[in-house]
Design an enzyme around this catalytic site. Structure first.
Site, short mmCIF file in Angstrom:
data_model
loop_
_atom_site.label_atom_id
_atom_site.label_comp_id
_atom_site.label_asym_id
_atom_site.label_seq_id
_atom_site.Cartn_x
_atom_site.Cartn_y
_atom_site.Cartn_z
N ALA A 1 0.70 -1.13 0.18
CA ALA A 1 -0.38 -0.58 0.04
C ALA A 1 1.03 1.47 -0.41
O ALA A 1 0.42 2.69 -0.98
CB ALA A 1 -1.08 -0.25 0.71
N ALA A 2 2.44 1.25 0.38
CA ALA A 2 2.59 2.40 1.09
C ALA A 2 2.66 3.52 -1.05
O ALA A 2 3.05 2.08 -1.58
CB ALA A 2 3.98 2.35 1.42
N PRO A 3 3.08 4.13 -0.82
CA PRO A 3 3.02 5.66 -0.01
C PRO A 3 1.37 6.18 0.60
O PRO A 3 1.37 6.58 1.37
CB PRO A 3 3.65 6.47 -0.40
CG PRO A 3 3.77 6.65 -2.08
CD PRO A 3 3.56 5.44 -1.93
N GLY A 4 0.61 5.12 0.00
CA GLY A 4 -0.75 5.60 0.19
C GLY A 4 -1.85 6.39 -0.82
O GLY A 4 -2.88 6.34 -0.27
N ASN A 5 -1.45 6.32 -1.57
CA ASN A 5 -2.35 7.11 -2.58
C ASN A 5 -3.53 6.91 -3.46
O ASN A 5 -4.51 7.11 -3.22
CB ASN A 5 -1.26 8.29 -3.55
CG ASN A 5 -0.43 9.29 -3.49
OD1 ASN A 5 -1.17 10.24 -2.76
ND2 ASN A 5 0.19 9.98 -4.07
N ASP B 1 1.97 -3.32 3.98
CA ASP B 1 3.44 -2.62 3.24
C ASP B 1 4.10 -2.89 4.69
O ASP B 1 3.86 -3.23 5.83
CB ASP B 1 3.07 -1.01 3.94
CG ASP B 1 4.96 -0.99 2.54
OD1 ASP B 1 4.52 -1.24 1.79
OD2 ASP B 1 6.35 -1.05 3.34
N ASP C 1 -0.38 -3.44 -6.35
CA ASP C 1 0.58 -2.87 -6.80
C ASP C 1 1.92 -3.18 -6.69
O ASP C 1 2.58 -2.26 -5.76
CB ASP C 1 0.55 -1.39 -6.59
CG ASP C 1 0.83 -0.34 -7.50
OD1 ASP C 1 0.86 -0.14 -8.78
OD2 ASP C 1 2.12 -0.22 -7.18
N CYS D 1 4.64 0.00 -12.07
CA CYS D 1 5.08 1.17 -12.94
C CYS D 1 6.43 0.53 -13.79
O CYS D 1 7.43 1.40 -13.68
CB CYS D 1 5.01 2.70 -11.84
SG CYS D 1 6.36 2.07 -10.41
#
Length: 465
Positions: free
Chosen positions: A235-239, A258, A305, A357
């Site tokens: 999950a980090a950084p959380g956006n 995380d 992700d 990404c």
């Protein structure tokens, strides 16, 4: 020493693909963000030179406890910056090797027949053309406000609103203090590339999130309905977690994981600022989470992700990063396959979004193909955004159902998204959507990008200047 530790942490985050340079710097907790941003930017600009210096001077071999990211930051400031500002053992360590490092730098200049440090930089380490054309994307945080109020706020600050974009090319043509509503995502505003909103009241109060358009796709395409139970696996950084909460309208339950304690602390701050509730944040490796635990028995949606090479990330004002080695890609792909297999093992799972990404097929289409083959007919690919211009590489039959993004074609960071759904046994047209979700088609199936959502009746709080 705090400056160098913070800079090393940002470099490590960039290598793990956790976000862009500015977002990592501003979420670092370091009080002097401009100083930190400048140091990391220059260290990245000299990255290839620093790596050769460290190798030639054998610094990391001599100092095995020195992290490579910290070594780059220290050597940059020692040889190219304003001199070491820290005290303690790292300063003493760097100065102990100063003569050897300076000698290696002198040899590099002789080999390249240059006299200035700047002349060691390759042409591609100038401003990246890809970075210069990627706009500044701003996601409206609908937990705290609405699109109309944010547009009005920026207009009062002297910005000119040009309406909804009709094409991707319009995004590229933005200049000055002009902005648009994105043509694909209904709560995304688009500003010129060099717009800096980190000090803007809307950002500091959590009413807007500075998030690249491609990074907004996973939560939007997962599209859980309010009341759903959702896992954000890495999950980090959380956006993306805050985006999920906005989609759920803070109704339901998010389980966010995380493994890194510092990233979890940063994420907790971000989620609090964004007004997120109904989220259980855990410092835990997702691979150790038990799918049979009763607390996850109602999890129907998962956003995965995982850590990747970050090769799609565009760093504004800097050149492209060195491509990862074949061994590094193989290791990342192995982890990604394990994470995707693990996610699909949650018994109530109906819909999953896998995203990276990364630009590399090994981390994207190859991972999806391998895992789908392992699960047989249990899961299927769903076509994401049928009219999106950039599709998956033709690595296997059906790979065009996947979605790709790139600076050249979509004016975003490089990104990959695949949507997997559970197939119901014996169903003529396999669909795993819950009955409630079928009343509202999921993004990517039966709905084109840019389709307008239903208007909210609830009045959101306004931000006063």
């Amino acid at each position: 020493m705090a400056l160098y530790s913070a800079a090393a942490a940002v470099l490590a985050g960039l290598e793990r693909g956790e976000g862009g340079l500015k977002s990592l710097v501003y979420n670092s907790g370091f009080p002097h963000v401009r100083q930190l941003y400048a140091l990391v930017s220059e260290t990245l600009r000299y990255a290839s030179v620093l790596e050769k210096l460290l190798d030639g001077a054998a610094l990391l071999q001599a100092e095995k406890k020195l992290p490579p990211q910290l070594a780059k930051v220290l050597v940059y400031d020692l040889l190219f910056g304003k001199g070491l500002k820290c005290g303690g053992r790292w300063k003493a360590l760097a100065r102990r090797h100063r003569a050897r490092l300076e000698a290696e730098l002198a040899r590099m200049k002789v080999r390249h027949k240059v006299s200035r440090n700047e002349d060691l930089l390759a042409p591609e380490q100038a401003v990246s053309p890809a970075a210069s054309q990627v706009p500044r994307y701003v996601r409206v945080n609908t937990l705290k406000t609405c699109v109309d109020d944010v547009i009005d706020f920026f207009k009062r600050q002297g910005y000119t609103y040009l309406g909804k974009a009709a094409s991707v090319e319009e995004l590229k043509a933005l200049s000055g203090k002009k902005f648009l509503l994105d043509l694909h995502l209904p709560e995304l505003l688009v500003f010129p590339a060099q717009t800096d909103l980190h000090d803007n009241l809307l950002y500091t109060s959590g009413h807007i999130i500075l998030q690249d358009k491609a990074s907004c796709l996973p939560a939007f395409l997962l599209g859980p309905v309010a009341g759903s139970h959702v896992i954000d696996a890495c999950a980090a950084p959380g956006n993306k977690t805050s985006h999920l909460a906005a989609i759920l309208k803070n109704k339901g339950q998010i389980f966010a994981f995380d493994v890194d304690p510092k990233r979890v602390a940063t994420m907790n701050t971000l989620l609090t600022r964004a007004g997120v509730t109904g989220c259980q944040l855990a410092q835990q490796d997702f691979l150790t989470v038990d799918p049979r635990d009763p607390k996850y028995s109602r999890v129907t949606h998962i956003l995965l992700d995982p850590s990747c090479s970050g090769s799609g990330m565009v760093t504004r004002g800097l050149g492209q990063e060195v491509a990862p080695s074949a061994e590094r890609l193989q290791a990342l792909a192995g982890f990604q396959r394990r994470a995707l297999n693990h996610a699909l093992s949650f018994p109530a799972l109906q819909r999953l979004v896998y995203s990276t990404c990364s630009l590399h097929q090994e981390e994207n289409e190859d991972v999806v193909q391998a895992v789908l083959q392992e699960w047989g007919s249990a899961f299927r690919l769903v076509t994401a955004f049928p009219s999106w211009p950039c599709r998956g590489l033709a690595a296997f039959s059906g790979a065009e159902s996947c979605l790709r993004a790139s600076p050249a074609e979509t004016f975003t960071h490089g990104f990959f998204v695949a949507i997997l759904e559970r197939c119901r046994e014996g169903a003529a047209a396999p669909s795993s959507l819950p009955a409630v979700a079928k009343e509202n088609p999921q993004p990517g199936e039966g709905m084109e990008p840019g389709a307008a959502p239903k208007k909210r009746k609830k009045k959101k709080q306004r931000v006063k200047e």
